[in-house]
Design an enzyme around this catalytic site. Structure first.
Site, short mmCIF file in Angstrom:
data_model
loop_
_atom_site.label_atom_id
_atom_site.label_comp_id
_atom_site.label_asym_id
_atom_site.label_seq_id
_atom_site.Cartn_x
_atom_site.Cartn_y
_atom_site.Cartn_z
N LYS A 116 3.80 -13.33 5.58
CA LYS A 116 3.19 -13.35 4.26
C LYS A 116 2.34 -14.61 4.11
CE LYS A 116 6.11 -12.09 0.95
NZ LYS A 116 7.34 -11.98 0.11
N ALA A 166 1.64 -4.39 6.27
CA ALA A 166 2.99 -3.90 6.03
C ALA A 166 2.96 -2.68 5.13
CB ALA A 166 3.84 -5.00 5.41
N PRO A 167 3.89 -1.74 5.32
CA PRO A 167 3.93 -0.56 4.45
C PRO A 167 4.28 -0.96 3.02
CG PRO A 167 5.86 -0.64 5.88
CD PRO A 167 4.93 -1.71 6.35
N GLY A 168 3.85 -0.13 2.08
CA GLY A 168 4.14 -0.40 0.68
C GLY A 168 2.87 -0.69 -0.09
N ILE A 169 3.02 -0.93 -1.39
CA ILE A 169 1.88 -1.22 -2.27
C ILE A 169 1.43 -2.65 -2.04
CG2 ILE A 169 1.12 -1.36 -4.67
CD1 ILE A 169 3.31 0.67 -5.35
N ASP A 185 15.99 -14.84 2.43
CA ASP A 185 15.63 -16.18 2.88
C ASP A 185 14.26 -16.10 3.56
OD1 ASP A 185 15.86 -18.87 3.33
OD2 ASP A 185 17.10 -18.68 5.11
N GLY A 207 0.35 -6.36 -2.50
CA GLY A 207 0.55 -7.27 -3.62
C GLY A 207 -0.73 -7.98 -4.00
#
Length: 591
Positions: free
Chosen positions: A344, A323-326, A379, A328
C-alpha cells in the site's frame, strides 16, 4: 577513506563496529527491562503501566538508531567506499562470536548503516543482506525452557513445580481448583489411549509472556514422537490473588493468540532465537518473521520478512497487479498473486472530500501500530526505499503508480524504487466475501463484523468508515479492519441521534436539515448505507441491533473514560474456567 574534519576523528573499522554494537546492546538492555517490569506491573494489577511500556517499547529501537547515527556523524569521519564498510562488517561479525542476540544485532547494523550510506551500498558486502551469525544452540548457558518429568513425581506435583519456578510473588486464590481445571482440560484434549513413553516430559518456556491483563505460560508435552503444545492463561483478581483462567491447546486458539493483529507480547528473553524456535515447533504455520514480531522484535521481523520476499521473487515469475476489491481514494493497493500480502502506497493527490493528507494518514497508521489491536486490526510493516525488479510489475499497475504516486516513484536501472510502502497480510475484502458466501457463512461473517466493532469500541477505537470494503476476512475466518485513514479514538467522537424532521422540510429534499460537526456520528445511518442486502440486515439486527443506537456508543465511551471497558481477551470465552474468576466472562458491551 574520508579525512577527519572539525572535531571528528578518522574511524577505524573495529572502532565503528564497537560503536554499532554498543548502540544495539543499549537497546536490548532497555528492551529486557520493559519485559522484566511487566511482571511487577502484572502482579500489582497496573494495567495502564503494561499498556504504556508496550507502546513506548515500540519506539525504543528507532531512538537508539538515531542516537547511534548521531554519535557516528558527530565523532567520526567514516569511509565512503565498499572496502571500508566491508571491513566494518567483518569487524562486527567478529564481535558477535559470543553474542546472545546476533541476528537482531545484524538488523541494527543494517538500520544504522542505511541511515548513513547511499543506496548503492545496500548489498551483502557492506550490509547483512544474508545473515552471517548462526543462532543454533545459543541458549547453552541458561536454557530457554525448563524440562519436567511427570513419571518421577506425578503430573500434579510436576505442575506445581512448574508454577513455582516462575517465582510469582502473589499467591493463587485456589491452586487445587486450578490444578483440577488444568488436569481435566488436558485429559479432554490428549489423544486416547494415552500411554507414557520413556521420554515423557513437559517443556515450559523459562519466562511467561505478558499482554494486557494476562500472563501466559507457554509449553509442550513431549511423549514419544508426539508433541502437544499448550498455553496456560493466568490472571490476577482484584483481591491480589492469581488464578488459572484457561488452558489453550487447539491449533486455532494458539494461532489466534499469536496473531499479528494483536499487541506484541512482553517477555524477557536472553536468547530470542531460542524462544522463536520453541514457538515455531508449536506453531509451524507461523513464520519466523511473524514470531519475532509478536515477541516485540518487530524490526528483526521486518528484516526476515523482506529476505523472504526477495527469496520469493527469485523463485516465482508472476507479476504485481492491482489488489482485488474497490480501489481506495487514499491508497494504491497492489499484490503479487503468489505471495499472501498486499502493498500500500499513499496517493499523491487525495480527494478533498476525504479531508486528510499523507502526513495524517501516516499518523493514523502509527496510532494503530502503538495501540492494542485486540485481534481486530491488521499489523503493518512499514518500509522506505523498496526496490523491486521492474519486470515484476504488470504494465497496467506500473502505469497506475506513475499516475498516482509519481513523487514516491524512482527508476534505478532495472528496478522500481518506492520511497514509502506499507505491507499487510492479504485478506478477502468483506464486501467480496459477502457476495460469494452462502447463507450460513454470510450470517457468521456479519455477526463477527458486529463483534469486531464492539471489540474495537472496547479498546477506544472507532473505525470511522464502516463500509464492508474496509474490512477483511482472515485465513482463520475472523473479520478485521484494515483501512485506517479515518480511524478515531472512540472517546473523540460525538454519537448523536438524528433530530426529528421539521414540518417545513420536504421529505423528498436530500439536504440535511441539521448541523453536522467533523466528529459527529449518527449510528441510525449505519442501516441506510451498510444494510442494503435484506439477508445482511436481518443477520446484523438479530445480533447487533444495539450498534444502531447512539446510547450504546455513548455508554461505551463512558466505560472507556472511566476505565470500565471490558478486556478483549486473546482467546475464546468458551475455553475459560467458569468458576475461577471473581469477575464475569468477557462481553464487549458497556459495564
Amino acid at each position: 577513506m574520508a579525512q577527519a574534519t572539525g572535531g571528528a576523528s578518522e574511524a577505524a573499522p573495529a572502532v565503528l563496529a564497537r560503536v554499532l554494537l554498543d548502540g544495539f546492546d543499549r537497546h536490548y538492555a532497555l528492551f529486557r527491562e520493559c519485559a522484566q517490569a511487566a511482571k511487577g506491573y502484572f502482579e500489582a494489577g497496573n494495567w495502564l503501566a503494561i499498556a504504556h511500556i508496550g507502546r513506548e517499547r515500540i519506539d525504543f529501537y528507532d531512538r537508539r538508531v538515531a542516537e547511534t547515527v548521531a554519535r557516528i556523524e558527530r565523532d567520526f569521519a567514516v569511509g565512503r567506499d565498499d572496502a571500508f564498510w566491508g571491513e566494518v562488517k567483518r569487524a562486527f561479525i567478529a564481535l558477535l562470536a559470543d553474542h546472545r542476540q546476533p541476528e537482531c544485532a545484524e538488523t541494527f547494523f543494517n538500520t544504522v548503516s542505511t541511515k548513513i550510506l547511499h543506496r548503492t551500498y545496500f548489498h551483502n558486502r557492506c550490509l547483512f543482506v544474508r545473515p552471517a551469525a548462526s543462532t543454533e544452540y545459543l541458549d547453552d548457558g541458561a536454557p530457554s525452557y525448563r524440562c519436567y518429568y511427570p513419571r518421577r513425581h506425578g503430573l500434579r506435583a510436576t505442575l506445581i513445580d512448574a508454577v513455582l519456578d516462575f517465582g510469582f510473588d502473589l499467591r493463587f486464590a485456589d491452586f487445587r481448583r486450578d490444578l483440577r481445571h488444568v488436569l481435566a482440560a488436558m485429559r479432554r484434549h490428549l489423544a486416547r489411549p494415552f500411554r507414557l513413553d520413556a521420554n515423557f516430559q513437559i517443556q515450559v518456556l523459562r519466562n511467561p509472556l505478558f499482554r494486557n491483563q494476562t500472563a501466559y505460560v507457554v509449553g509442550r508435552l513431549v511423549n514419544g514422537d508426539r508433541m502437544q503444545p499448550f498455553v496456560v492463561a493466568i490472571k490476577r483478581r482484584s483481591d491480589e490473588r492469581l488464578y488459572v483462567d484457561a488452558l489453550l491447546t487447539d491449533p486455532l486458539e494458539l494461532a489466534l493468540l499469536f496473531s499479528a493483529n494483536r499487541a506484541y507480547f512482553l517477555v524477557d528473553m536472553e536468547v530470542p532465537s531460542a524462544y522463536v524456535q520453541f514457538l515455531h515447533a508449536m506453531l509451524p504455520d507461523k513464520t519466523a518473521s511473524e514470531l519475532y514480531t509478536m515477541l516485540g522484535l518487530q524490526k528483526h521481523g521486518k528484516t526476515l520478512f523482506f529476505r523472504d520476499f526477495l527469496h520469493h521473487l527469485k523463485h516465482s515469475t508472476d507479476r504485481l497487479v492491482e489488489a482485488p476489491g474497490i480501489p481506495g481514494l487514499v491508497m494504491c493497493v497492489f499484490t503479487l498473486p503468489s505471495y499472501p500480502y498486499v502493498f500500500k502506497a499513499i496517493r499523491d493527490r487525495i480527494p478533498a472530500r476525504k479531508e486528510t493528507d499523507a502526513a495524517r494518514v501516516r499518523q493514523k497508521y502509527a496510532l494503530v501500530k502503538h495501540h492494542d489491536r485486540a485481534g481486530r486490526m491488521t499489523d503493518t510493516l512499514e518500509y522506505s526505499d523498496v526496490a523491486i525488479p521492474r519486470e515484476r510489475f504488470s504494465e497496467r499497475l506500473l502505469a497506475e503508480l506513475e499516475r498516482e504516486i509519481p513523487s514516491q516513484l524512482e527508476y534505478d536501472g532495472d528496478h522500481v524504487v518506492i520511497r514509502h510502502l506499507y505491507i499487510e497480510r492479504r485478506l478477502t475484502p468483506l464486501n467480496l466475501f459477502l457476495v460469494d458466501a452462502k447463507a450460513p457463512a454470510k450470517v457468521r461473517a456479519i455477526r463477527d463484523y458486529g463483534t469486531a466493532l464492539k471489540e474495537l469500541a472496547a479498546i477506544d477505537i472507532f473505525p470511522g468508515d464502516l463500509l464492508f470494503k474496509n474490512f477483511g476476512v482472515t485465513r482463520y475466518g475472523r473479520v478485521v479492519f484494515y483501512d485506517y485513514d479515518e480511524i478515531e479514538y472512540l472517546t473523540d467522537c460525538r454519537f448523536r441521534a438524528i433530530p426529528a424532521r421539521p414540518p417545513d422540510v420536504d421529505e423528498l429534499d436530500g439536504d440535511v436539515w441539521y448541523p453536522v460537526g467533523p466528529h459527529d456520528v449518527f449510528p441510525e445511518e449505519f442501516a441506510t448505507f451498510l444494510l442494503t442486502d435484506p439477508a445482511v440486515r436481518e443477520a446484523f439486527v438479530a445480533f447487533h441491533a444495539d450498534l444502531l443506537d447512539p446510547a450504546w456508543w455513548r455508554a461505551m465511551q463512558d466505560a472507556n473514560r472511566e476505565g470500565r471497558a471490558a478486556e478483549v481477551l486473546s482467546y475464546p470465552d468458551s475455553v475459560r474456567f467458569r468458576d475461577a474468576a471473581a469477575t464475569p466472562p468477557l462481553r464487549a458491551t458497556p459495564v
